[in-house]
Design a protein around this motif. Structure first.
Motif, PDB file in Angstrom:
ATOM      1  N   GLU A 173     -21.018   3.023  -0.957  1.00  0.00           N
ATOM      2  CA  GLU A 173     -20.308   2.498  -2.123  1.00  0.00           C
ATOM      3  C   GLU A 173     -19.759   3.640  -2.976  1.00  0.00           C
ATOM      4  O   GLU A 173     -20.459   4.606  -3.256  1.00  0.00           O
ATOM      5  N   TYR A 174     -18.528   3.500  -3.388  1.00  0.00           N
ATOM      6  CA  TYR A 174     -17.899   4.452  -4.305  1.00  0.00           C
ATOM      7  C   TYR A 174     -18.102   3.911  -5.712  1.00  0.00           C
ATOM      8  O   TYR A 174     -17.703   2.788  -6.018  1.00  0.00           O
ATOM      9  N   VAL A 175     -18.759   4.702  -6.570  1.00  0.00           N
ATOM     10  CA  VAL A 175     -19.165   4.229  -7.895  1.00  0.00           C
ATOM     11  C   VAL A 175     -18.464   5.037  -8.978  1.00  0.00           C
ATOM     12  O   VAL A 175     -18.406   6.260  -8.917  1.00  0.00           O
ATOM     13  N   PHE A 234      -7.217   4.576  -5.126  1.00  0.00           N
ATOM     14  CA  PHE A 234      -6.027   4.396  -5.938  1.00  0.00           C
ATOM     15  C   PHE A 234      -6.329   4.477  -7.437  1.00  0.00           C
ATOM     16  O   PHE A 234      -5.716   5.250  -8.164  1.00  0.00           O
ATOM     17  N   PHE A 235      -7.300   3.707  -7.926  1.00  0.00           N
ATOM     18  CA  PHE A 235      -7.610   3.661  -9.353  1.00  0.00           C
ATOM     19  C   PHE A 235      -8.042   5.034  -9.877  1.00  0.00           C
ATOM     20  O   PHE A 235      -7.543   5.515 -10.888  1.00  0.00           O
ATOM     21  N   SER A 236      -8.959   5.690  -9.172  1.00  0.00           N
ATOM     22  CA  SER A 236      -9.470   6.997  -9.614  1.00  0.00           C
ATOM     23  C   SER A 236      -8.395   8.071  -9.612  1.00  0.00           C
ATOM     24  O   SER A 236      -8.460   9.023 -10.391  1.00  0.00           O
ATOM     25  N   SER A 237      -7.402   7.923  -8.755  1.00  0.00           N
ATOM     26  CA  SER A 237      -6.339   8.927  -8.671  1.00  0.00           C
ATOM     27  C   SER A 237      -5.467   8.956  -9.918  1.00  0.00           C
ATOM     28  O   SER A 237      -4.734   9.911 -10.134  1.00  0.00           O
ATOM     29  N   VAL A 260       0.851  -1.201   0.000  1.00  0.00           N
ATOM     30  CA  VAL A 260       0.000   0.000   0.000  1.00  0.00           C
ATOM     31  C   VAL A 260       0.882   1.244   0.000  1.00  0.00           C
ATOM     32  O   VAL A 260       0.622   2.204  -0.725  1.00  0.00           O
ATOM     33  N   GLN A 261       1.947   1.242   0.783  1.00  0.00           N
ATOM     34  CA  GLN A 261       2.874   2.375   0.798  1.00  0.00           C
ATOM     35  C   GLN A 261       3.481   2.593  -0.584  1.00  0.00           C
ATOM     36  O   GLN A 261       3.560   3.724  -1.068  1.00  0.00           O
ATOM     37  N   ARG A 262       3.895   1.509  -1.236  1.00  0.00           N
ATOM     38  CA  ARG A 262       4.489   1.611  -2.575  1.00  0.00           C
ATOM     39  C   ARG A 262       3.491   2.225  -3.554  1.00  0.00           C
ATOM     40  O   ARG A 262       3.832   3.114  -4.327  1.00  0.00           O
ATOM     41  N   LYS A 263       2.236   1.785  -3.507  1.00  0.00           N
ATOM     42  CA  LYS A 263       1.208   2.320  -4.406  1.00  0.00           C
ATOM     43  C   LYS A 263       0.928   3.803  -4.124  1.00  0.00           C
ATOM     44  O   LYS A 263       0.785   4.592  -5.050  1.00  0.00           O
ATOM     45  N   LEU A 264       0.851   4.172  -2.855  1.00  0.00           N
ATOM     46  CA  LEU A 264       0.618   5.576  -2.511  1.00  0.00           C
ATOM     47  C   LEU A 264       1.713   6.467  -3.073  1.00  0.00           C
ATOM     48  O   LEU A 264       1.446   7.566  -3.570  1.00  0.00           O
TER      49      LEU A 264
END
Length: 196
Positions: A104-106, A83-86, A7-11
């Motif tokens: 839910e995030y849509v 993550f994806f939306s960013s 998670v840290q790597r992805k951030l």
């Protein structure tokens, strides 16, 4: 709870700039002041929570948070990172929209998306999207980029902002705003709704 290494790597992959984080509500101060503020906050967090990382990494995470977080509640105020939306690009004529349906995030398309077409969302609110290009560019300046979508190209017709033509010579026509604005002076400046 501790954030795992993946998670840290992805951030740390998310967009950030060495410079001021976006802060549309910041009152006064220069870019250098805000950079110094982020640096001071990072040092305080490391010291207060006895973090086993250096303040520069925490400062980098503050910038990542500022550029990529989404508001999910106003009372109490809450923000999170998806993550994806960013990684999605902005457009003033987006083909997708992100919203909440309960908890839910849509992510949903707003119009047809062709194979190979980039999925774009708007970083602006629906109200801000209704503004003319110069105002939209001002709102986007906090993200440190200038939008170059079809609605923002200079001299283009903004087909998202049409009004019925007020000229008597042109019954049933539609007037579209130019980017930046140009006054309508003759009937040839509008298009009949059935021609576009």
């Amino acid at each position: 709870p501790k954030v795992d290494a993946e998670v840290q790597r992805k951030l740390l992959l998310l967009h950030h700039e060495a410079g001021e984080p976006p802060s549309g509500k910041h009152q006064g101060g220069t870019s250098d002041d805000r950079m110094e503020d982020a640096s001071i906050v990072a040092k305080l967090l490391v010291r207060h929570f006895k973090l086993s990382t250096d303040a520069s990494r925490v400062e980098r995470l503050i910038h990542i948070w500022a550029f990529n977080s989404w508001e999910f509640s106003q009372e109490p105020r809450g923000q999170c990172i998806y993550f994806f939306s960013s990684f999605m690009s902005h457009s003033c004529r987006p083909n997708a929209i992100c919203y909440y349906a309960g908890t839910e995030y849509v992510l949903r398309c707003r119009r047809e998306i062709k194979a190979g077409e980039e999925v774009c969302i708007s970083y602006l609110s629906e109200d801000e999207l209704l503004q003319p290009a110069p105002k939209r560019q001002h709102f986007l300046s906090k993200y440190h980029f200038a939008c170059c979508c079809d609605r923002c190209k200079r001299g283009q017709i903004d087909r998202s902002r049409g009004l019925w033509c007020p000229l008597e010579k042109c019954p049933g026509g539609v007037v579209f705003a130019y980017t930046p604005s140009k006054p309508v002076e003759k009937a040839s400046d509008c298009w009949r709704a059935d021609e576009w």
